[in-house]
Design a protein around this motif. Sequence first.
Motif, PDB file in Angstrom:
ATOM      1  N   ARG A 124      21.040 -44.897  59.923  1.00  0.00           N
ATOM      2  CA  ARG A 124      19.608 -44.990  60.190  1.00  0.00           C
ATOM      3  C   ARG A 124      19.075 -43.702  60.815  1.00  0.00           C
ATOM      4  N   THR A 125      19.765 -43.206  61.836  1.00  0.00           N
ATOM      5  CA  THR A 125      19.341 -41.960  62.481  1.00  0.00           C
ATOM      6  C   THR A 125      19.405 -40.798  61.505  1.00  0.00           C
ATOM      7  N   ALA A 126      20.479 -40.734  60.730  1.00  0.00           N
ATOM      8  CA  ALA A 126      20.632 -39.628  59.778  1.00  0.00           C
ATOM      9  C   ALA A 126      19.515 -39.640  58.736  1.00  0.00           C
ATOM     10  N   LEU A 127      19.177 -40.816  58.208  1.00  0.00           N
ATOM     11  CA  LEU A 127      18.065 -40.908  57.253  1.00  0.00           C
ATOM     12  C   LEU A 127      16.772 -40.409  57.883  1.00  0.00           C
ATOM     13  N   HIS A 128      16.511 -40.848  59.102  1.00  0.00           N
ATOM     14  CA  HIS A 128      15.289 -40.482  59.821  1.00  0.00           C
ATOM     15  C   HIS A 128      15.217 -38.972  60.043  1.00  0.00           C
ATOM     16  N   GLU A 129      16.335 -38.380  60.465  1.00  0.00           N
ATOM     17  CA  GLU A 129      16.326 -36.934  60.747  1.00  0.00           C
ATOM     18  C   GLU A 129      16.278 -36.107  59.465  1.00  0.00           C
ATOM     19  N   ILE A 130      16.889 -36.579  58.398  1.00  0.00           N
ATOM     20  CA  ILE A 130      16.766 -35.883  57.115  1.00  0.00           C
ATOM     21  C   ILE A 130      15.299 -35.820  56.705  1.00  0.00           C
ATOM     22  N   ALA A 131      14.569 -36.920  56.937  1.00  0.00           N
ATOM     23  CA  ALA A 131      13.136 -36.930  56.607  1.00  0.00           C
ATOM     24  C   ALA A 131      12.398 -35.822  57.364  1.00  0.00           C
ATOM     25  N   HIS A 132      12.773 -35.585  58.617  1.00  0.00           N
ATOM     26  CA  HIS A 132      12.137 -34.501  59.376  1.00  0.00           C
ATOM     27  C   HIS A 132      12.449 -33.134  58.753  1.00  0.00           C
ATOM     28  N   THR A 133      13.677 -32.963  58.250  1.00  0.00           N
ATOM     29  CA  THR A 133      14.007 -31.672  57.626  1.00  0.00           C
ATOM     30  C   THR A 133      13.219 -31.462  56.339  1.00  0.00           C
ATOM     31  N   TYR A 180       8.771 -48.595  57.560  1.00  0.00           N
ATOM     32  CA  TYR A 180       9.871 -47.959  56.829  1.00  0.00           C
ATOM     33  C   TYR A 180      10.168 -46.538  57.287  1.00  0.00           C
ATOM     34  N   GLY A 181       9.703 -46.172  58.484  1.00  0.00           N
ATOM     35  CA  GLY A 181      10.043 -44.855  59.024  1.00  0.00           C
ATOM     36  C   GLY A 181      11.414 -44.816  59.670  1.00  0.00           C
ATOM     37  N   LEU A 182      12.027 -45.992  59.843  1.00  0.00           N
ATOM     38  CA  LEU A 182      13.350 -46.103  60.482  1.00  0.00           C
ATOM     39  C   LEU A 182      13.360 -45.397  61.833  1.00  0.00           C
ATOM     40  N   SER A 189      17.878 -51.846  57.468  1.00  0.00           N
ATOM     41  CA  SER A 189      18.495 -52.763  56.509  1.00  0.00           C
ATOM     42  C   SER A 189      18.616 -51.974  55.211  1.00  0.00           C
ATOM     43  N   ASN A 190      19.366 -52.488  54.267  1.00  0.00           N
ATOM     44  CA  ASN A 190      19.485 -51.779  52.992  1.00  0.00           C
ATOM     45  C   ASN A 190      18.130 -51.654  52.306  1.00  0.00           C
ATOM     46  N   THR A 191      17.339 -52.717  52.362  1.00  0.00           N
ATOM     47  CA  THR A 191      16.019 -52.667  51.735  1.00  0.00           C
ATOM     48  C   THR A 191      15.125 -51.651  52.430  1.00  0.00           C
ATOM     49  N   ALA A 192      15.094 -51.696  53.757  1.00  0.00           N
ATOM     50  CA  ALA A 192      14.248 -50.761  54.502  1.00  0.00           C
ATOM     51  C   ALA A 192      14.700 -49.322  54.288  1.00  0.00           C
ATOM     52  N   ALA A 193      16.010 -49.101  54.223  1.00  0.00           N
ATOM     53  CA  ALA A 193      16.520 -47.750  54.012  1.00  0.00           C
ATOM     54  C   ALA A 193      16.143 -47.222  52.634  1.00  0.00           C
ATOM     55  N   ASP A 194      16.262 -48.065  51.615  1.00  0.00           N
ATOM     56  CA  ASP A 194      15.870 -47.647  50.267  1.00  0.00           C
ATOM     57  C   ASP A 194      14.370 -47.337  50.214  1.00  0.00           C
ATOM     58  N   ARG A 195      13.572 -48.182  50.840  1.00  0.00           N
ATOM     59  CA  ARG A 195      12.126 -47.959  50.831  1.00  0.00           C
ATOM     60  C   ARG A 195      11.760 -46.698  51.621  1.00  0.00           C
ATOM     61  N   HIS A 196      12.484 -46.428  52.684  1.00  0.00           N
ATOM     62  CA  HIS A 196      12.274 -45.199  53.449  1.00  0.00           C
ATOM     63  C   HIS A 196      12.438 -43.977  52.549  1.00  0.00           C
ATOM     64  N   VAL A 197      13.555 -43.919  51.828  1.00  0.00           N
ATOM     65  CA  VAL A 197      13.811 -42.780  50.944  1.00  0.00           C
ATOM     66  C   VAL A 197      12.735 -42.682  49.873  1.00  0.00           C
ATOM     67  N   ASN A 198      12.381 -43.809  49.272  1.00  0.00           N
ATOM     68  CA  ASN A 198      11.365 -43.790  48.223  1.00  0.00           C
ATOM     69  C   ASN A 198      10.011 -43.327  48.751  1.00  0.00           C
ATOM     70  N   LEU A 199       9.663 -43.726  49.964  1.00  0.00           N
ATOM     71  CA  LEU A 199       8.389 -43.304  50.546  1.00  0.00           C
ATOM     72  C   LEU A 199       8.400 -41.816  50.891  1.00  0.00           C
ATOM     73  N   VAL A 200       9.514 -41.314  51.426  1.00  0.00           N
ATOM     74  CA  VAL A 200       9.595 -39.881  51.724  1.00  0.00           C
ATOM     75  C   VAL A 200       9.451 -39.073  50.428  1.00  0.00           C
ATOM     76  N   ALA A 201      10.110 -39.524  49.368  1.00  0.00           N
ATOM     77  CA  ALA A 201       9.994 -38.826  48.090  1.00  0.00           C
ATOM     78  C   ALA A 201       8.558 -38.879  47.573  1.00  0.00           C
ATOM     79  N   ALA A 202       7.878 -40.013  47.741  1.00  0.00           N
ATOM     80  CA  ALA A 202       6.476 -40.124  47.322  1.00  0.00           C
ATOM     81  C   ALA A 202       5.581 -39.221  48.169  1.00  0.00           C
ATOM     82  N   MET A 203       5.868 -39.109  49.459  1.00  0.00           N
ATOM     83  CA  MET A 203       5.110 -38.203  50.332  1.00  0.00           C
ATOM     84  C   MET A 203       5.252 -36.759  49.861  1.00  0.00           C
ATOM     85  N   VAL A 204       6.460 -36.397  49.440  1.00  0.00           N
ATOM     86  CA  VAL A 204       6.660 -35.041  48.914  1.00  0.00           C
ATOM     87  C   VAL A 204       5.817 -34.830  47.669  1.00  0.00           C
ATOM     88  N   ARG A 205       5.766 -35.802  46.793  1.00  0.00           N
ATOM     89  CA  ARG A 205       4.936 -35.689  45.607  1.00  0.00           C
ATOM     90  C   ARG A 205       3.446 -35.607  45.968  1.00  0.00           C
TER      91      ARG A 205
END
Length: 208
Positions: A124-133, A180-182, A189-205
Amino acid sequence: MSPRKAPRKALIAALTAALLAGPAVAQAATPQTASQAAPTPARERAAAATITWSLVRASNPTEDQRTAYDAITRAMNAAVARYNNLSDLGKTITVRYEPGVPTADGNINGTIRFGSNRSYMTERTALHEIAHTIGVGTSSGWSRLGGSGTWTGGQATALVKQYDGSGAKISTGGGHFWPYGLNFENEMSNTAADRHVNLVAAMVRDGL
């Protein structure tokens, strides 16, 4: 088999293996031997980037450092695998263990630091910090699209409405977003983690 057919058959086998090979999960390593994702065919490389990472290690680590390295490696491998499975985001990340850091932090320059608190050495922390990078809370696009307290980018907004209904929105503040910012371990959760990644990717777009 004739001598003329053998080289051709070997070439076909090699090409088939290359096409079937998926990106490797990044592993922790010293800076000199930082793990990289397995090479992909040129036509695939043009379509999708990959997140890779390396862990800066002491040359003669203490027991505290060794156990921290193990926990950080598990967390980062899981998070990077999830990002690479669900998105085409690209980033080269350098991870450091710095006991003086209160929790963990991520910088757009590609650096993540974990402090000594093992409860933050999680996926969870790693996903969150990757989003910051990648730019969450750290990029000019974040200020432009999330500075009002609500994310205004169309793609991520449409996606959260798909998840949570027509009235859903992405709230922003303090360099973070929700849902979904974790931002806390109890959000994971697995669902929240997947949605987190998908939202970060959408933010990049959207222009993060």
